[in-house]
Design a protein around this motif. Structure first.
Motif, PDB file in Angstrom:
ATOM      1  N   ARG A 166      53.766  19.987  74.454  1.00 40.89           N
ATOM      2  CA  ARG A 166      53.036  20.097  75.716  1.00 40.89           C
ATOM      3  C   ARG A 166      53.664  21.271  76.453  1.00 40.89           C
ATOM      4  NH1 ARG A 166      50.224  16.713  79.711  1.00 40.89           N
ATOM      5  NH2 ARG A 166      49.698  15.410  77.933  1.00 40.89           N
ATOM      6  N   GLU A 167      52.837  22.289  76.708  1.00 42.03           N
ATOM      7  CA  GLU A 167      53.355  23.515  77.308  1.00 42.03           C
ATOM      8  C   GLU A 167      52.528  23.903  78.517  1.00 42.03           C
ATOM      9  OE1 GLU A 167      53.748  28.261  76.197  1.00 42.03           O
ATOM     10  OE2 GLU A 167      52.996  26.878  74.702  1.00 42.03           O
ATOM     11  N   ALA A 168      53.195  24.126  79.641  1.00 43.66           N
ATOM     12  CA  ALA A 168      52.503  24.616  80.829  1.00 43.66           C
ATOM     13  C   ALA A 168      52.095  26.064  80.591  1.00 43.66           C
ATOM     14  CB  ALA A 168      53.417  24.517  82.047  1.00 43.66           C
ATOM     15  N   LEU A 169      50.858  26.388  80.931  1.00 43.98           N
ATOM     16  CA  LEU A 169      50.352  27.750  80.746  1.00 43.98           C
ATOM     17  C   LEU A 169      50.493  28.532  82.049  1.00 43.98           C
ATOM     18  CD1 LEU A 169      47.083  26.875  78.789  1.00 43.98           C
ATOM     19  CD2 LEU A 169      49.219  27.779  77.849  1.00 43.98           C
ATOM     20  N   SER A 170      50.936  29.767  81.937  1.00 41.64           N
ATOM     21  CA  SER A 170      51.061  30.636  83.110  1.00 41.64           C
ATOM     22  C   SER A 170      49.663  31.063  83.574  1.00 41.64           C
ATOM     23  CB  SER A 170      51.884  31.875  82.759  1.00 41.64           C
ATOM     24  OG  SER A 170      51.145  32.728  81.896  1.00 41.64           O
ATOM     25  N   ALA A 171      49.606  31.620  84.769  1.00 43.59           N
ATOM     26  CA  ALA A 171      48.334  32.116  85.293  1.00 43.59           C
ATOM     27  C   ALA A 171      47.757  33.182  84.364  1.00 43.59           C
ATOM     28  CB  ALA A 171      48.524  32.682  86.697  1.00 43.59           C
ATOM     29  N   THR A 172      48.606  34.061  83.850  1.00 42.39           N
ATOM     30  CA  THR A 172      48.144  35.109  82.936  1.00 42.39           C
ATOM     31  C   THR A 172      47.592  34.508  81.651  1.00 42.39           C
ATOM     32  OG1 THR A 172      49.710  36.708  83.837  1.00 42.39           O
ATOM     33  CG2 THR A 172      48.860  37.158  81.634  1.00 42.39           C
ATOM     34  N   GLU A 173      48.269  33.524  81.097  1.00 39.49           N
ATOM     35  CA  GLU A 173      47.783  32.876  79.872  1.00 39.49           C
ATOM     36  C   GLU A 173      46.452  32.178  80.108  1.00 39.49           C
ATOM     37  OE1 GLU A 173      51.906  31.747  77.522  1.00 39.49           O
ATOM     38  OE2 GLU A 173      51.362  30.588  79.318  1.00 39.49           O
ATOM     39  N   ARG A 174      46.325  31.520  81.261  1.00 40.26           N
ATOM     40  CA  ARG A 174      45.051  30.855  81.577  1.00 40.26           C
ATOM     41  C   ARG A 174      43.925  31.869  81.728  1.00 40.26           C
ATOM     42  NH1 ARG A 174      48.499  28.224  85.318  1.00 40.26           N
ATOM     43  NH2 ARG A 174      47.271  29.019  87.068  1.00 40.26           N
ATOM     44  N   ALA A 175      44.210  32.999  82.380  1.00 40.34           N
ATOM     45  CA  ALA A 175      43.193  34.046  82.545  1.00 40.34           C
ATOM     46  C   ALA A 175      42.779  34.603  81.185  1.00 40.34           C
ATOM     47  CB  ALA A 175      43.727  35.163  83.437  1.00 40.34           C
ATOM     48  N   GLU A 176      43.747  34.868  80.331  1.00 43.46           N
ATOM     49  CA  GLU A 176      43.439  35.402  79.002  1.00 43.46           C
ATOM     50  C   GLU A 176      42.586  34.431  78.202  1.00 43.46           C
ATOM     51  OE1 GLU A 176      47.235  36.327  77.279  1.00 43.46           O
ATOM     52  OE2 GLU A 176      47.351  38.258  78.313  1.00 43.46           O
ATOM     53  N   GLU A 177      42.956  33.159  78.208  1.00 46.16           N
ATOM     54  CA  GLU A 177      42.163  32.167  77.476  1.00 46.16           C
ATOM     55  C   GLU A 177      40.746  32.069  78.034  1.00 46.16           C
ATOM     56  OE1 GLU A 177      45.348  28.983  75.637  1.00 46.16           O
ATOM     57  OE2 GLU A 177      44.124  28.359  77.336  1.00 46.16           O
ATOM     58  N   CYS A 178      40.627  32.039  79.343  1.00 42.75           N
ATOM     59  CA  CYS A 178      39.311  31.937  79.980  1.00 42.75           C
ATOM     60  C   CYS A 178      38.425  33.107  79.558  1.00 42.75           C
ATOM     61  CB  CYS A 178      39.485  31.897  81.502  1.00 42.75           C
ATOM     62  SG  CYS A 178      37.956  31.720  82.433  1.00 42.75           S
ATOM     63  N   LEU A 179      38.990  34.301  79.534  1.00 37.85           N
ATOM     64  CA  LEU A 179      38.221  35.481  79.145  1.00 37.85           C
ATOM     65  C   LEU A 179      37.930  35.500  77.648  1.00 37.85           C
ATOM     66  CD1 LEU A 179      40.064  38.002  81.435  1.00 37.85           C
ATOM     67  CD2 LEU A 179      37.636  37.410  81.566  1.00 37.85           C
ATOM     68  N   MET A 180      38.923  35.161  76.828  1.00 36.46           N
ATOM     69  CA  MET A 180      38.720  35.170  75.376  1.00 36.46           C
ATOM     70  C   MET A 180      37.615  34.199  74.963  1.00 36.46           C
ATOM     71  SD  MET A 180      42.440  35.690  73.589  1.00 36.46           S
ATOM     72  CE  MET A 180      43.226  34.300  74.347  1.00 36.46           C
ATOM     73  N   LEU A 181      37.573  33.067  75.610  1.00 33.36           N
ATOM     74  CA  LEU A 181      36.560  32.070  75.271  1.00 33.36           C
ATOM     75  C   LEU A 181      35.220  32.389  75.935  1.00 33.36           C
ATOM     76  CD1 LEU A 181      38.915  28.996  75.573  1.00 33.36           C
ATOM     77  CD2 LEU A 181      37.871  29.836  73.462  1.00 33.36           C
ATOM     78  N   GLY A 182      35.249  32.753  77.197  1.00 34.38           N
ATOM     79  CA  GLY A 182      34.020  32.958  77.951  1.00 34.38           C
ATOM     80  C   GLY A 182      33.215  34.175  77.540  1.00 34.38           C
TER      81      GLY A 182
END
Length: 143
Positions: free
Chosen positions: A59-75
């Motif tokens: 279980r790993e907390a995601l940084s704001a940058t990681e969340r932004a990257e995932e959101c963009l990569m998926l979206g």
């Protein structure tokens, strides 16, 4: 396109249940998000479930940058693209902080992305080259 996949692509929460499963869950009131990974081997997963009620391995907390990257990569897989409001809700960051502005301009001029009314979208040509488009857009997002 299915409702099931739209949850991932629109960066919704999902539980990873079963051996080797991955999940993304929003925790707390600050929009923090964690990545979960279940044990890979079915025997190890089942043993953990029987012993403690869950087969989660990490279980790993995601940084704001990681969340932004995932959101963009998926979206950006979707023709509808990523509204800035979704990116901000997911990460607290806007496009100005999450993207390389020079790359955005080059990709727009090349016909690989559009950016209109606060929505970033990959064109059909951009979706065919999405790995390269994302690499360029996100190049400046990591220190």
């Amino acid at each position: 396109r299915s409702r099931h996949n739209l949850v991932y692509w629109r960066y919704g929460d999902f539980l990873g249940l079963g051996p080797g499963a991955h999940g993304r869950i929003t925790e707390g009131g600050d929009g923090g998000r964690v990545a979960t990974t279940a044990r890979r081997k079915p025997e190890a997963w089942l043993e953990a479930v029987e012993a403690g009620g869950a087969g989660e391995e990490e279980r790993e907390a995601l940084s704001a940058t990681e969340r932004a990257e995932e959101c963009l990569m998926l979206g950006l897989r979707l023709a509808e693209g990523v509204p800035e409001a979704r990116l901000r809700a997911a990460s607290g960051l806007g496009f100005d902080a999450a993207l390389d502005p020079d790359a955005l301009a080059r990709l727009r001029n090349g016909g690989f992305v559009t950016f209109e009314d606060g929505v970033l979208a990959a064109t059909p040509a951009g979706r065919q080259r999405l790995d390269a488009v994302l690499a360029a857009l996100l190049a400046g997002s990591r220190p």
